[in-house]
Scaffold this motif. Structure first.
Motif, PDB file in Angstrom:
ATOM      1  N   UNK A 124     -12.136  -6.735   1.117  1.00  0.00           N
ATOM      2  CA  UNK A 124     -10.893  -5.983   1.385  1.00  0.00           C
ATOM      3  C   UNK A 124     -10.673  -4.896   0.330  1.00  0.00           C
ATOM      4  N   UNK A 125     -11.097  -5.160  -0.918  1.00  0.00           N
ATOM      5  CA  UNK A 125     -11.010  -4.121  -1.965  1.00  0.00           C
ATOM      6  C   UNK A 125     -11.889  -2.922  -1.603  1.00  0.00           C
ATOM      7  N   UNK A 126     -13.098  -3.230  -1.114  1.00  0.00           N
ATOM      8  CA  UNK A 126     -14.039  -2.165  -0.755  1.00  0.00           C
ATOM      9  C   UNK A 126     -13.535  -1.351   0.440  1.00  0.00           C
ATOM     10  N   UNK A 127     -12.764  -2.008   1.301  1.00  0.00           N
ATOM     11  CA  UNK A 127     -12.259  -1.340   2.503  1.00  0.00           C
ATOM     12  C   UNK A 127     -11.008  -0.510   2.209  1.00  0.00           C
ATOM     13  N   UNK A 128     -10.071  -1.085   1.442  1.00  0.00           N
ATOM     14  CA  UNK A 128      -8.733  -0.490   1.362  1.00  0.00           C
ATOM     15  C   UNK A 128      -8.435   0.322   0.103  1.00  0.00           C
ATOM     16  N   UNK A 129      -9.220   0.152  -0.969  1.00  0.00           N
ATOM     17  CA  UNK A 129      -8.945   0.940  -2.176  1.00  0.00           C
ATOM     18  C   UNK A 129      -8.987   2.425  -1.825  1.00  0.00           C
ATOM     19  N   UNK A 130      -8.060   3.187  -2.343  1.00  0.00           N
ATOM     20  CA  UNK A 130      -7.904   4.625  -2.021  1.00  0.00           C
ATOM     21  C   UNK A 130      -7.699   4.846  -0.514  1.00  0.00           C
ATOM     22  N   UNK A 131      -7.127   3.862   0.185  1.00  0.00           N
ATOM     23  CA  UNK A 131      -6.900   3.952   1.639  1.00  0.00           C
ATOM     24  C   UNK A 131      -8.192   4.166   2.428  1.00  0.00           C
ATOM     25  N   UNK A 132      -9.335   3.829   1.806  1.00  0.00           N
ATOM     26  CA  UNK A 132     -10.604   4.026   2.505  1.00  0.00           C
ATOM     27  C   UNK A 132     -11.102   5.458   2.490  1.00  0.00           C
ATOM     28  N   UNK A 133     -10.530   6.299   1.621  1.00  0.00           N
ATOM     29  CA  UNK A 133     -10.873   7.729   1.633  1.00  0.00           C
ATOM     30  C   UNK A 133     -12.108   8.077   0.800  1.00  0.00           C
ATOM     31  N   UNK A 134     -12.612   7.132   0.008  1.00  0.00           N
ATOM     32  CA  UNK A 134     -13.752   7.442  -0.854  1.00  0.00           C
ATOM     33  C   UNK A 134     -15.085   7.245  -0.143  1.00  0.00           C
ATOM     34  N   UNK A 172      -6.397  -9.902   5.086  1.00  0.00           N
ATOM     35  CA  UNK A 172      -4.941 -10.129   5.050  1.00  0.00           C
ATOM     36  C   UNK A 172      -4.334  -9.902   3.669  1.00  0.00           C
ATOM     37  N   UNK A 173      -5.144 -10.048   2.609  1.00  0.00           N
ATOM     38  CA  UNK A 173      -4.613  -9.845   1.254  1.00  0.00           C
ATOM     39  C   UNK A 173      -4.096  -8.412   1.066  1.00  0.00           C
ATOM     40  N   UNK A 174      -4.499  -7.497   1.941  1.00  0.00           N
ATOM     41  CA  UNK A 174      -4.090  -6.092   1.809  1.00  0.00           C
ATOM     42  C   UNK A 174      -3.040  -5.687   2.838  1.00  0.00           C
ATOM     43  N   UNK A 175      -2.354  -6.674   3.414  1.00  0.00           N
ATOM     44  CA  UNK A 175      -1.421  -6.379   4.510  1.00  0.00           C
ATOM     45  C   UNK A 175      -0.320  -5.392   4.135  1.00  0.00           C
ATOM     46  N   UNK A 176       0.049  -5.353   2.827  1.00  0.00           N
ATOM     47  CA  UNK A 176       1.165  -4.481   2.413  1.00  0.00           C
ATOM     48  C   UNK A 176       0.816  -3.002   2.480  1.00  0.00           C
ATOM     49  N   UNK A 177      -0.436  -2.679   2.750  1.00  0.00           N
ATOM     50  CA  UNK A 177      -0.830  -1.266   2.815  1.00  0.00           C
ATOM     51  C   UNK A 177      -0.075  -0.526   3.921  1.00  0.00           C
ATOM     52  N   UNK A 178       0.352  -1.277   4.933  1.00  0.00           N
ATOM     53  CA  UNK A 178       1.047  -0.649   6.071  1.00  0.00           C
ATOM     54  C   UNK A 178       2.430  -0.131   5.651  1.00  0.00           C
ATOM     55  N   UNK A 179       2.901  -0.574   4.471  1.00  0.00           N
ATOM     56  CA  UNK A 179       4.197  -0.078   3.975  1.00  0.00           C
ATOM     57  C   UNK A 179       4.097   1.349   3.429  1.00  0.00           C
ATOM     58  N   UNK A 180       2.884   1.865   3.305  1.00  0.00           N
ATOM     59  CA  UNK A 180       2.733   3.266   2.913  1.00  0.00           C
ATOM     60  C   UNK A 180       2.903   4.128   4.162  1.00  0.00           C
ATOM     61  N   UNK A 181       3.877   5.039   4.114  1.00  0.00           N
ATOM     62  CA  UNK A 181       4.246   5.801   5.317  1.00  0.00           C
ATOM     63  C   UNK A 181       3.076   6.606   5.882  1.00  0.00           C
ATOM     64  N   UNK A 188      -4.907  -2.911  10.474  1.00  0.00           N
ATOM     65  CA  UNK A 188      -6.299  -2.462  10.510  1.00  0.00           C
ATOM     66  C   UNK A 188      -6.856  -2.681  11.916  1.00  0.00           C
ATOM     67  N   UNK A 189      -7.550  -1.659  12.418  1.00  0.00           N
ATOM     68  CA  UNK A 189      -8.210  -1.774  13.724  1.00  0.00           C
ATOM     69  C   UNK A 189      -9.715  -1.827  13.513  1.00  0.00           C
ATOM     70  N   UNK A 190     -10.400  -2.602  14.352  1.00  0.00           N
ATOM     71  CA  UNK A 190     -11.860  -2.519  14.339  1.00  0.00           C
ATOM     72  C   UNK A 190     -12.333  -2.174  15.748  1.00  0.00           C
ATOM     73  N   UNK A 191     -13.335  -1.302  15.771  1.00  0.00           N
ATOM     74  CA  UNK A 191     -13.813  -0.756  17.042  1.00  0.00           C
ATOM     75  C   UNK A 191     -15.335  -0.707  17.001  1.00  0.00           C
ATOM     76  N   UNK A 211     -11.994   6.683  11.238  1.00  0.00           N
ATOM     77  CA  UNK A 211     -10.693   7.233  10.823  1.00  0.00           C
ATOM     78  C   UNK A 211      -9.932   6.246   9.933  1.00  0.00           C
ATOM     79  N   UNK A 212      -8.897   6.748   9.297  1.00  0.00           N
ATOM     80  CA  UNK A 212      -8.062   5.889   8.441  1.00  0.00           C
ATOM     81  C   UNK A 212      -7.495   4.739   9.267  1.00  0.00           C
ATOM     82  N   UNK A 213      -7.428   3.571   8.641  1.00  0.00           N
ATOM     83  CA  UNK A 213      -6.893   2.341   9.253  1.00  0.00           C
ATOM     84  C   UNK A 213      -7.820   1.759  10.318  1.00  0.00           C
ATOM     85  N   UNK A 214      -9.045   2.256  10.355  1.00  0.00           N
ATOM     86  CA  UNK A 214     -10.023   1.794  11.345  1.00  0.00           C
ATOM     87  C   UNK A 214     -11.349   1.483  10.661  1.00  0.00           C
ATOM     88  N   UNK A 215     -11.986   0.418  11.118  1.00  0.00           N
ATOM     89  CA  UNK A 215     -13.362   0.142  10.679  1.00  0.00           C
ATOM     90  C   UNK A 215     -14.226   0.065  11.928  1.00  0.00           C
TER      91      UNK A 215
END
Length: 354
Positions: free
Chosen positions: A209-219, A242-251, A277-280, A288-292
């Motif tokens: 989850x750290x590898x996925x969500x750090x920097x919102x996945x922008x790196x 799930x440990x990163x669920x609070x990321x959705x609180x960023x507008x 988080x969506x997976x496709x 895209x952001x919020x998608x893996x």
């Protein structure tokens, strides 16, 4: 320029200065040199950087600073430099065109050019233009030989001998044409992938989850693609995330999540999602952001061949005892000084400029 030992010492002092700014707390330490001149000013730059780019949250900026603070130790720098023969007889002026996707993303190139004994001409991204010039002032203050050898410009690059440029695949084509007559390193878009076998522990997936969500996945070191065996149970993956669920609180993240979800639903794509988080299933690497994106594999050897064939598109492969040069779960955002972007040894390139 002065001796390499002086240059290393300057960056060690910068690392110590940065150690005052962590996610846990920002606190002035009495033993750090020149705090009277620089501490409050840098604190102010952090605030401006956040206001200028809403992806640059306080936590993300401080995460980047902490990473650099722990990298810039005497031992780390001396070990790194010792791996390369740095004998620069005629210092050159090296231009760096920086990306702006994550805070201080161009710092490694900046450090490499100066440590190698060259002077640097920096063209920053407008998304990340506040932190580095301030840190350059600190370096010039603690090491006289840097003065006059660090230049920032917003204009067209002129009067340089070599270039390191980072951009998208589109801008890379432009760079390749524009800089074709100069020694260059041109970096394109890359993404990172994770290979799951289904045997991962809960802790492995929480680290992922750290590898996925750090920097919102922008790196480029952020995992944007999974390879999973046929029949993989995605519940385990989502439990780890799930440990990163609070990321959705960023507008800004939430807006991207809602938008991408709407696009996928209107296109009738099959989606799995958990509220943040969506997976496709998709063959692309850049999600895209919020998608893996994910892809199934049936045969490990075939997957290894595919990853090798696509190595120009991949920055890191996160896995556990799967492939050579893999990165451990949770480690993509903690590169060592010798973990070069795109696998190109920047110091070697710089030491051969003559």
């Amino acid at each position: 320029m002065d001796s390499i030992q002086n240059r290393i010492t300057a960056f060690v002092k910068l690392g110590a200065f940065l150690s005052q700014f962590s996610q846990e707390k920002i606190e002035m330490k009495a033993e750090i040199a020149h705090n009277d001149l620089f501490f409050d000013g840098f604190k102010h730059q952090l605030k401006i950087a956040q206001e200028n780019n809403s992806w640059f949250t306080k936590d993300n900026i401080l995460f980047a600073i902490e990473s650099w603070s722990s990298a810039l130790t005497k031992n780390n720098l001396e070990t790194w430099v010792a791996e390369n023969e740095l004998s620069v007889n005629a210092p050159k002026r090296v231009a760096i065109v920086m990306a702006g996707n994550i805070p201080l993303v161009g710092f490694h190139d900046f450090l490499s050019v100066l440590i190698a004994g060259h002077s640097v001409l920096v063209k920053q991204s407008s998304n990340d233009k506040h932190l580095l010039p301030f840190l350059a002032k600190y370096l010039e203050y603690v090491e006289e030989s840097f003065k006059g050898n660090i230049t920032f410009t917003t204009q067209k690059l002129e009067n340089f001998d070599a270039v390191i440029a980072t951009g998208s695949d589109n801008t890379a084509r432009y760079f390749e044409f524009y800089f074709k007559d100069k020694p260059n390193i041109i970096r394109k878009s890359r993404n990172s992938v994770a290979v799951l076998t289904g045997k991962e522990s809960e802790v492995d997936l929480e680290k992922l989850a750290e590898d996925v969500f750090t920097y919102f996945g922008l790196g480029c070191r952020s995992v944007s693609k999974l390879y999973v065996p046929k029949g993989y149970d995605f519940n385990n993956f989502f439990n780890g995330m799930f440990v990163k669920k609070d990321i959705i609180n960023n507008a800004k993240y939430a807006n991207n999540y809602d938008y991408n979800k709407a696009v996928y639903l209107m296109s009738l794509f099959d989606l799995l999602e958990n509220g943040f988080l969506m997976i496709k299933e998709d063959e692309s690497y850049a999600s895209p952001i919020a998608t893996i994106f994910y892809e199934y594999y049936e045969n490990e050897e075939d997957l290894k061949i595919k990853l090798h064939q696509d190595k120009e598109k991949i920055q890191c492969i996160v896995a556990k005892n799967f492939i050579a040069h893999e990165v451990a779960f949770g480690a993509t955002q903690h590169p060592k000084l010798a973990d070069y972007a795109d696998g190109v040894n920047t110091l070697e390139f710089l030491s051969k400029l003559s």
